[in-house]
Design an enzyme around this catalytic site. Structure first.
Site, mmCIF file in Angstrom:
data_model
loop_
_atom_site.group_PDB
_atom_site.id
_atom_site.type_symbol
_atom_site.label_atom_id
_atom_site.label_comp_id
_atom_site.label_asym_id
_atom_site.label_seq_id
_atom_site.Cartn_x
_atom_site.Cartn_y
_atom_site.Cartn_z
ATOM 1 N N GLU A 189 0.975 -1.093 -0.044
ATOM 2 C CA GLU A 189 -0.014 0.129 -0.146
ATOM 3 C C GLU A 189 0.757 1.219 -0.084
ATOM 4 O O GLU A 189 0.583 2.366 -0.621
ATOM 5 C CB GLU A 189 -0.989 0.023 1.178
ATOM 6 C CG GLU A 189 -1.887 -1.149 1.043
ATOM 7 C CD GLU A 189 -2.971 -1.089 2.196
ATOM 8 O OE1 GLU A 189 -2.636 -0.427 3.183
ATOM 9 O OE2 GLU A 189 -3.868 -1.715 2.463
ATOM 10 N N HIS A 223 -10.379 1.205 -0.247
ATOM 11 C CA HIS A 223 -11.045 0.571 0.921
ATOM 12 C C HIS A 223 -12.624 0.318 0.670
ATOM 13 O O HIS A 223 -13.290 -0.318 1.681
ATOM 14 C CB HIS A 223 -10.708 1.087 2.288
ATOM 15 C CG HIS A 223 -9.222 0.887 2.564
ATOM 16 N ND1 HIS A 223 -8.047 1.736 2.181
ATOM 17 C CD2 HIS A 223 -8.509 0.162 3.419
ATOM 18 C CE1 HIS A 223 -7.019 1.464 2.427
ATOM 19 N NE2 HIS A 223 -7.294 0.532 3.399
#
Length: 362
Positions: A189, A223
């Protein structure tokens, strides 16, 4: 990766300021891109990072994994592929192929070998201030348990806690979810959403403060797939899934601001990675706890004040970069700019020179 860059006001005279070799190479090698292209590329990276997680079953038509371990290992492989694709795309979009120096190319992504301990230790110490309430709460709980078990067995208790700690470490080392939360997710990430996106946005003409507040939007949107998983797969109600994901998105935006700030200030990918791992280990900060009789609340408030007070001093670029030529004229050295501030300025300078040459020829 040197970081003693001249200010914009001083770049007009080459005789009075020395342009760092690294930023000069980057400015000449970086391909000019528009802000629209930069934003589109970042959105595509965020979408691809999530979409590829579902590709084995939806696109490749592979059978669903038989266990959680095989399911997570498959996702690990997808995350690694997505990260490599993002790095390669960023490499070509920025025109880094013109550089012959591999450390310089890696330095654009914050992958450096110098100042490693500073990039790892200082961000953790700074971040830990936000968890002062959590430390007090956990310490209070341990002390209470120790008192309940009796002081006469303190030596045995130390041995018991030692074995428990060893068992806890071994269990986490074997847990696929621990590898996800503390290894794969933080590294991939931060590599995609910080190391790839921030240079793109910078070379797209965005300022550093705009990038700090803009790049976490892509991070939080990545997300949103959790809402689909909660609503469709785990059969949560719409409102419950919305509240859970909404809270998570708010947290990820704030966290993204912080890690983007760390990456820009330190110029090292290690800093946001260790902060990400630390936050995943600690979870949400404890702001109050009934058992601590207000001590945790006071500690949390003091930790927040300390964090805000030390935020800029603890991330001073001087601490993470080597000044060039060992210049002793510290009284005349202006505030050191970060790598990305310099990149943005020299990118605009080179682009303006190219446009001026084109106008002269026409």
């Amino acid at each position: 990766m040197p970081s003693s860059f001249p200010s914009p006001a001083m770049t007009s005279s080459s005789s009075t300021s020395e342009i760092p070799r690294l930023s000069d190479h980057l400015a000449l090698a970086t391909a000019p891109i528009s802000g629209r292209v930069a934003v589109t590329a970042c959105a595509a990276m965020a979408f691809f990072y999530v979409a590829i997680l579902y590709s084995p079953t939806l696109i490749l038509r592979l059978l669903p994994p038989a266990s959680l371990e095989s399911f997570m290992i498959r996702r690990f492989a997808c995350a690694v592929v997505s990260s490599m694709v993002s790095v390669i795309s960023c490499f070509f979009l920025l025109g880094l192929g013109r550089l012959d120096d591999s450390p310089t190319v890696l330095g654009v992504f914050g992958i450096r070998c110098d100042h490693l301990w500073q990039a790892a230790v200082f961000p953790i110490l700074l971040t830990s201030l936000l968890y002062a309430g959590s430390f007090v709460s956990k310490s209070w709980k341990l002390i209470s348990r120790w008192k309940d078990e009796g002081r006469e067995n303190s030596c045995c208790s130390v041995g018991i806690y030692g074995r428990r700690c060893k068992d806890w470490v071994c269990a986490y080392a074997r847990s696929v979810m621990a590898w996800r939360n503390y290894v794969v997710a933080p590294i991939t990430e931060e590599l995609v959403f910080r190391a790839c996106m921030i240079p793109l946005l910078l070379c797209g003409g965005f300022g550093t403060y705009s990038i700090v507040f803009l790049s976490p939007i892509f991070f939080s949107l990545a997300h949103l797939n959790h809402f689909l998983e909660l609503y469709y797969q785990q059969k949560y109600s719409f409102m419950k899934a919305f509240l859970i994901v909404g809270l998570q998105l708010g947290y990820t935006v704030i966290f993204g601001w912080y890690t983007s700030f760390l990456f820009i200030r330190t110029g090292s990918l290690i800093s946001p990675i260790v902060a990400h791992i630390f936050c995943n280990v600690m979870g949400l900060p404890v702001l109050s706890s009934p058992r601590t009789k207000g001590t945790a609340t006071i500690a949390a408030a003091a930790g927040l004040v300390g964090f805000l007070y030390l935020l800029f001093p603890a991330t001073n670029p001087d601490m993470y970069n080597q000044l060039r030529d060992g210049c002793r004229c510290t009284s005349t050295i202006f505030q050191v700019k970060t790598l990305f501030d310099s990149l943005a300025h020299y990118q605009r300078m080179v682009s303006s020179r190219i446009r001026l040459i084109d106008l002269r020829h026409t």
